[in-house]
Motif scaffolding. Structure first.
Motif, short mmCIF file in Angstrom:
data_model
loop_
_atom_site.label_atom_id
_atom_site.label_comp_id
_atom_site.label_asym_id
_atom_site.label_seq_id
_atom_site.Cartn_x
_atom_site.Cartn_y
_atom_site.Cartn_z
N ASP A 33 0.78 -1.24 -0.11
CA ASP A 33 0.12 -0.09 0.03
C ASP A 33 0.77 1.36 -0.03
O ASP A 33 0.70 2.29 -0.73
N ASP A 34 1.85 1.27 0.88
CA ASP A 34 2.95 2.33 1.12
C ASP A 34 3.33 2.61 -0.41
O ASP A 34 3.65 3.75 -0.79
N ASN A 35 3.91 1.44 -1.17
CA ASN A 35 4.61 1.56 -2.39
C ASN A 35 3.56 2.10 -3.27
O ASN A 35 3.98 3.06 -4.27
N GLU A 40 1.86 6.80 -6.76
CA GLU A 40 0.78 7.70 -6.97
C GLU A 40 1.28 9.09 -6.86
O GLU A 40 0.93 9.76 -7.67
N ALA A 41 2.01 9.19 -5.94
CA ALA A 41 2.61 10.58 -5.26
C ALA A 41 3.62 10.89 -6.61
O ALA A 41 3.60 12.23 -6.97
N SER A 42 4.28 9.99 -6.73
CA SER A 42 5.38 10.43 -7.97
C SER A 42 4.72 10.60 -9.13
O SER A 42 5.09 11.49 -9.95
N ALA A 43 3.54 9.98 -9.66
CA ALA A 43 3.07 10.03 -10.80
C ALA A 43 2.38 11.46 -11.06
O ALA A 43 2.45 12.13 -11.83
N VAL A 44 1.74 11.88 -9.67
CA VAL A 44 1.18 13.50 -9.73
C VAL A 44 2.34 14.37 -9.72
O VAL A 44 2.22 15.25 -10.36
N MET A 45 3.36 14.16 -9.19
CA MET A 45 4.34 15.20 -9.10
C MET A 45 4.96 15.49 -10.57
O MET A 45 5.26 16.46 -10.94
N ILE A 46 5.38 14.36 -11.34
CA ILE A 46 5.61 14.27 -12.54
C ILE A 46 4.72 15.00 -13.53
O ILE A 46 5.04 15.92 -14.37
N SER A 47 3.45 14.79 -13.12
CA SER A 47 2.27 15.23 -14.09
C SER A 47 2.34 16.98 -14.00
O SER A 47 2.26 17.54 -14.76
#
Length: 107
Positions: A33-35, A40-47
């Motif tokens: 879940d943490d991963n 998800e957070a990484s994808a949002v930041m890249i976006s």
């Protein structure tokens, strides 16, 4: 009585192993879940980075276009002023030549 105690001890040991394995499974699920949340957070930041870059590029393109439009407008104004200046210059030359002809006749 001893065999009952042994069977009870074995049963408790089995339960302990089951609890430990289920605890490990819970920990593994928590890690998964943490991963997933990190991904998800990484994808949002890249976006967000890509969106900001796209917006910056659009702003730069707009500024370039606006600058070119202003240059064209100013160039047209300067050309019009140059035409008026030439027209005025021609009229002044005609006027001077008229005065020159008139003053030489009187002499």
């Amino acid at each position: 009585k001893e065999s009952t105690l042994r069977s009870r001890i074995e049963k408790l040991e089995e339960e302990k192993l089951q609890l430990e394995s289920s605890s490990k499974a819970r920990d593994q699920l928590s890690t998964e879940d943490d991963n997933a949340k990190l991904k998800e957070a990484s994808a949002v930041m890249i976006s967000n980075v890509i969106k900001r870059r796209d917006n910056a590029m659009k702003e730069q393109v707009f500024r370039n276009w606006a600058s070119q439009a202003q240059k064209t407008k100013h160039l047209n104004i300067v050309k019009g002023m140059a035409r008026e200046l030439n027209s005025t210059r021609e009229k002044v030359q005609m006027l001077k030549s008229t005065f020159d002809v008139g003053t030489t006749k009187n002499l």
